[in-house]
Design a protein around this motif. Structure first.
Motif, short mmCIF file in Angstrom:
data_model
loop_
_atom_site.label_atom_id
_atom_site.label_comp_id
_atom_site.label_asym_id
_atom_site.label_seq_id
_atom_site.Cartn_x
_atom_site.Cartn_y
_atom_site.Cartn_z
N MET A 31 0.84 -1.19 0.00
CA MET A 31 0.00 0.00 0.00
C MET A 31 0.87 1.25 0.00
O MET A 31 0.41 2.34 -0.34
CB MET A 31 -0.93 0.02 1.22
N PHE A 61 -8.83 -1.25 7.34
CA PHE A 61 -8.21 0.01 7.74
C PHE A 61 -8.70 0.49 9.10
O PHE A 61 -9.66 -0.03 9.66
CB PHE A 61 -8.46 1.07 6.68
N ASN A 106 -14.18 2.05 6.22
CA ASN A 106 -14.32 2.79 4.96
C ASN A 106 -15.11 2.01 3.92
O ASN A 106 -14.62 1.74 2.84
CB ASN A 106 -12.94 3.18 4.41
N PHE A 134 -17.51 1.39 0.84
CA PHE A 134 -17.81 2.23 -0.31
C PHE A 134 -19.21 2.81 -0.13
O PHE A 134 -20.08 2.16 0.43
CB PHE A 134 -17.78 1.40 -1.60
N MET A 168 3.97 10.30 22.16
CA MET A 168 5.37 10.27 21.79
C MET A 168 6.22 9.88 22.98
O MET A 168 5.79 9.87 24.11
CB MET A 168 5.83 11.64 21.26
N THR A 169 7.44 9.60 22.67
CA THR A 169 8.29 9.07 23.73
C THR A 169 9.03 10.16 24.49
O THR A 169 9.56 9.91 25.56
CB THR A 169 9.32 8.12 23.13
N PRO A 204 3.23 13.07 -10.99
CA PRO A 204 4.18 13.20 -9.89
C PRO A 204 4.25 14.66 -9.45
O PRO A 204 4.02 15.56 -10.25
CB PRO A 204 5.50 12.76 -10.52
N LYS A 205 4.52 14.87 -8.17
CA LYS A 205 4.60 16.26 -7.70
C LYS A 205 6.03 16.74 -7.94
O LYS A 205 6.94 16.38 -7.22
CB LYS A 205 4.28 16.34 -6.21
N SER A 209 -9.70 7.62 2.28
CA SER A 209 -10.01 6.27 2.74
C SER A 209 -10.73 5.46 1.66
O SER A 209 -10.60 4.24 1.61
CB SER A 209 -10.86 6.33 4.01
N ILE A 210 -11.47 6.15 0.79
CA ILE A 210 -12.17 5.44 -0.29
C ILE A 210 -11.16 4.90 -1.30
O ILE A 210 -11.26 3.77 -1.76
CB ILE A 210 -13.16 6.39 -0.99
N GLU A 235 -8.04 4.21 -0.63
CA GLU A 235 -7.33 3.12 0.04
C GLU A 235 -8.15 1.85 0.03
O GLU A 235 -7.63 0.76 -0.21
CB GLU A 235 -7.05 3.51 1.49
N ALA A 236 -9.46 2.01 0.29
CA ALA A 236 -10.32 0.83 0.32
C ALA A 236 -10.28 0.13 -1.02
O ALA A 236 -10.13 -1.10 -1.09
CB ALA A 236 -11.75 1.25 0.67
N ALA A 237 -10.38 0.92 -2.09
CA ALA A 237 -10.41 0.31 -3.42
C ALA A 237 -9.06 -0.32 -3.74
O ALA A 237 -8.99 -1.45 -4.23
CB ALA A 237 -10.77 1.37 -4.46
N LEU A 238 -7.97 0.41 -3.46
CA LEU A 238 -6.64 -0.14 -3.74
C LEU A 238 -6.40 -1.39 -2.91
O LEU A 238 -5.84 -2.37 -3.38
CB LEU A 238 -5.56 0.91 -3.45
N GLY A 239 -6.85 -1.34 -1.65
CA GLY A 239 -6.68 -2.48 -0.77
C GLY A 239 -7.43 -3.71 -1.24
O GLY A 239 -7.06 -4.84 -0.92
N MET A 240 -8.49 -3.48 -2.02
CA MET A 240 -9.24 -4.61 -2.57
C MET A 240 -8.59 -5.15 -3.82
O MET A 240 -9.06 -6.11 -4.42
CB MET A 240 -10.67 -4.20 -2.92
#
Lengths: 267, 441
Positions: A68, A106, A110, A112, B1-2, B253-254, B324-325, B327-332
């Motif tokens: 990821m 996650f 999240n 869809f 934080m530590t 790309p930035k 998050s949407i 990420e959700a799609a990429l994660g699938m």
């Protein structure tokens, strides 16, 4: 299979074969190094908990396991991560295929903004796991049952997934991940946005899912790590400090930093 | 934080009455006063804007509504076959259409048989529209069997009579300051007393195109031109704009180059529109040799003009989709493009459409760049394709506003009303579409 000598961190404690194995994994965000060389194995059908203070790199490590981190331009990964002995950073390996084998849940639920039904079948449709309506129906039922959500939503599958409660949404996300029959499921603080009852639900679920999947879970909640995992890895400032049986880590940690963290001196 | 937190620095000690004393009360009062002042400024600003809007609408309505009516006079017209069809072939193609005006004039002489003398007759002819022949021609086309008969026809009056009857010209003014003299006024009064004058709905305004005569001028051609132009604009700017936004937001790309592109897109949104007209002139007309005054070129120019608006709005809409949407799609296991087309774009659609509407509304009212590519041509026919010469609504307004006849003054206001109605309809439709899209969560 990589056979370099294991550091003290990764002693074998399971009779199961190794599913995922990280060797000297370093992650850079631009010039900043976020992980300093992590060696850890995840065994088949176990739950490995990744704990540590904020910013220690545990989420970063988790996200290297299904690439990821690829989506972040400035992120660079060195070292080797083997899934069943195959390097997942091999340029020949297809990332889409990888993510079908290594699913992810996650921190924030999240789903869809589609119906519950469409949420579940998105993955199977994408990977061509089914084509006929009855096959999809079966996948939906099986996945929701696995996630312990079937009884609550079976009469409203066409309603939006975003209309469910937080805990239900997270179980929907787990069902969605399970629907493509992955081998490994990564969970990034899946309960941090949930109330204690929903959390208990998910924890039970994780325990059941262990029978079919290999699970790595990042958590801030040490009780949770103790409850759901067989082994625990403690991260600190980008280092994997210690990994071992959960019981041992929590009762008799070898490293002073682990001791300090689990007793609440910092975190 | 530590890191171990520094011990808290104690706040500087203040006297016990610091938050309750007179000075504190004064501070509090001045804070509330500032708040009240700000509210008043806001209300003043809103009132100002509302008043201006009301004044604008009132002026337009006052000046423009009368253009939707046209005065007509009833004449007994003898459709003399010898005049209409001098060659006697009976074929409408051989008719002498230029002579049809004579029929209207003859009818007027018959209505006022007492009028004699060249000047008097000229004044009398001035009562009927100088293009009455065109209307007779249309009537004959509809029913050619009328040739040779004597029929009652309602024909438009001249602009002067029209204005007198609708109050556009004050009849109490000295004769020299009117376009219609005392003699003509007497005839008009007589006709009115006989019931030979009436005010009818000006359907010509909606069915015909530009003309030199206000009673024959209409918006139809310009409206069709606007529709064709907007169609081209949408076809050019929406796909290009959305594709550019998606690439810049999701794939690019930035680096320095994309930064430069971004700055330039933002600058383009502020470039004076006439510059786009110059570009159209130089590139589309001179280099590519596209036809002048054509909706195709107008649409392309306006498409370029609204492109930055659409790109900026689309990027903002894409940015607003929660990561998050993605990420959700990429994660699938969705590819980047799949994540965008399946999830991100549908969620960004309402925002993209809003941007497109704003851009299109901007384009509908744009005049300057179209002048550069010759869309201010005098076009008397509605375009049938995007390659035909055409005008558009705002340019038509611009042309009419330049004409001296009293009739065009009201036509200008009426055309502005139509343009506003056009915009309101467009925005309404778009808002409705957006709502419909949004309901699909």
């Amino acid at each position: 299979m990589d056979t370099t000598t294991l550091t003290k961190n990764t002693e074998a404690v399971s009779t199961q074969p190794v599913k995922v194995s990280a060797r000297d994994v370093k992650v850079f965000y631009g010039a900043k190094r976020a992980l300093h060389g992590v060696n850890v194995d995840v065994y088949k059908n176990e739950v490995l908990a990744l704990i540590g203070p904020s910013g220690c790199g545990k989420s970063t490590f988790l996200r290297t396991l299904n690439r990821m981190n690829d989506t972040i331009d400035i992120c660079r990964v060195e070292g080797k991560i083997l899934l069943d002995g195959q390097d997942i950073y091999d340029p020949k390996l297809d990332v889409v295929q990888l993510r079908a084998r290594v699913g992810m849940v996650f921190q924030k639920p999240n789903p869809f903004p589609k119906s519950i039904y469409d949420n579940i079948i998105y993955g199977p449709k994408l990977h061509g796991l089914a084509t006929r309506k009855d096959e999809f129906d079966e996948i939906v039922e099986r996945s929701l049952k696995r996630a312990g959500l079937w009884n609550e939503v079976k009469d409203r599958l066409q309603e939006p997934g975003t209309g469910l409660s937080g805990g239900q949404q997270q179980r929907l996300c787990i069902a969605r991940a399970v629907a493509v029959s992955p081998e490994v499921i990564l969970m990034d603080e899946p309960c941090s946005a949930l109330d204690p009852i929903a959390t208990a639900h998910i924890e039970e679920l994780i325990d059941e899912l262990r029978e079919s999947f290999t699970i790595a879970i990042v958590t801030h909640n040490m009780q949770q790590a103790a409850r759901v995992s067989q082994r625990t890895a403690f991260f600190h400032l980008g280092d994997l400090v210690e990994v071992g049986n959960t019981e041992e880590i929590f009762t008799n940690p070898r490293d002073e930093r682990t001791q300090g963290y689990i007793t609440g001196r910092y975190g | 934080m530590t890191e171990i937190a520094e011990p808290m620095q104690a706040a500087a000690p203040v006297s016990a009455s610091f938050h309750t004393g007179d000075a504190a009360m004064k501070r509090l009062r001045s804070r509330y006063a500032a708040e009240r002042r700000f509210k008043i400024y806001g209300i003043l600003a809103i009132s100002f804007a509302c008043i201006m809007l009301v004044i604008l609408l009132f002026t337009l309505l006052k000046g423009g509504v009368s253009a939707f009516w046209q005065t007509e006079m009833r004449l007994e017209v003898t459709l003399d076959a010898a005049i209409i069809d001098p060659q006697g072939t009976g074929n409408p193609a051989d008719w002498d259409r230029g002579a049809l005006q004579t029929l209207a004039n003859n009818a007027l002489y018959k209505e006022f048989p007492e009028v004699e003398g060249r000047l008097e007759k000229r004044d009398l002819r001035g009562l009927v529209s100088p293009v009455a022949g065109v209307f007779i021609s249309k009537i004959l086309d509809k029913d050619p069997s009328l040739v040779g008969q004597t029929v009652q026809l309602w024909l438009p009056t001249s602009d002067g009579v029209n204005q007198i009857l609708k109050g556009g010209i004050d009849r109490t003014l000295p004769e020299a300051q009117r376009t219609i003299n005392d003699r003509q006024l007497a005839w008009v009064d007589k006709m009115q007393a006989n019931g030979h004058l009436k005010t009818a709905f000006n359907s010509t305004f909606f069915t015909s195109s530009d003309s030199n005569y206000p009673e024959l001028a209409g918006l139809f051609g310009a409206a069709v031109g606007t529709l064709l132009t907007m169609m081209i604009t949408l076809l050019v700017s929406l796909p290009v704009g959305v594709a550019a936004a998606v690439y810049l937001e999701e794939f690019a790309p930035k680096n320095k180059l994309t930064d430069l592109i971004e700055v330039n897109i933002n600058n383009l949104a502020a470039v004076p529109s006439i510059v786009f007209g110059l570009l159209g002139l130089a590139v589309f007309l001179n280099f590519f040799g596209m036809p002048r005054s054509a909706p195709l070129v107008g649409g392309l120019v306006l498409g370029l003009l609204v492109l930055p608006t659409i790109i900026i709005a689309s990027r903002a809409a894409l940015k607003a989709v929660p990561p998050s949407i993605r990420e959700a799609a990429l994660g699938m296991g969705a590819s980047r493009l799949q994540a965008i087309t399946h999830h991100v774009l549908p969620l960004a659609m309402p925002g993209i459409m809003t941007g497109t509407i704003i851009g299109m509304a901007h384009a509908v009212g744009e005049t300057a760049p179209l002048l550069m590519i010759g869309m201010n041509a005098f076009v008397t026919q509605a375009p049938t394709s995007v390659l035909d010469s055409s005008s558009v609504l705002p340019v038509q307004i611009f042309i009419w506003a330049d004409k001296p006849e009293r009739g065009f003054v009201e036509l200008t206001s009426a055309a502005i009303l139509v343009l506003l109605a056009f915009l309101i309809t467009m925005n309404g439709a778009a808002i409705w579409l957006r709502k419909k899209f949004e309901r699909r969560w």
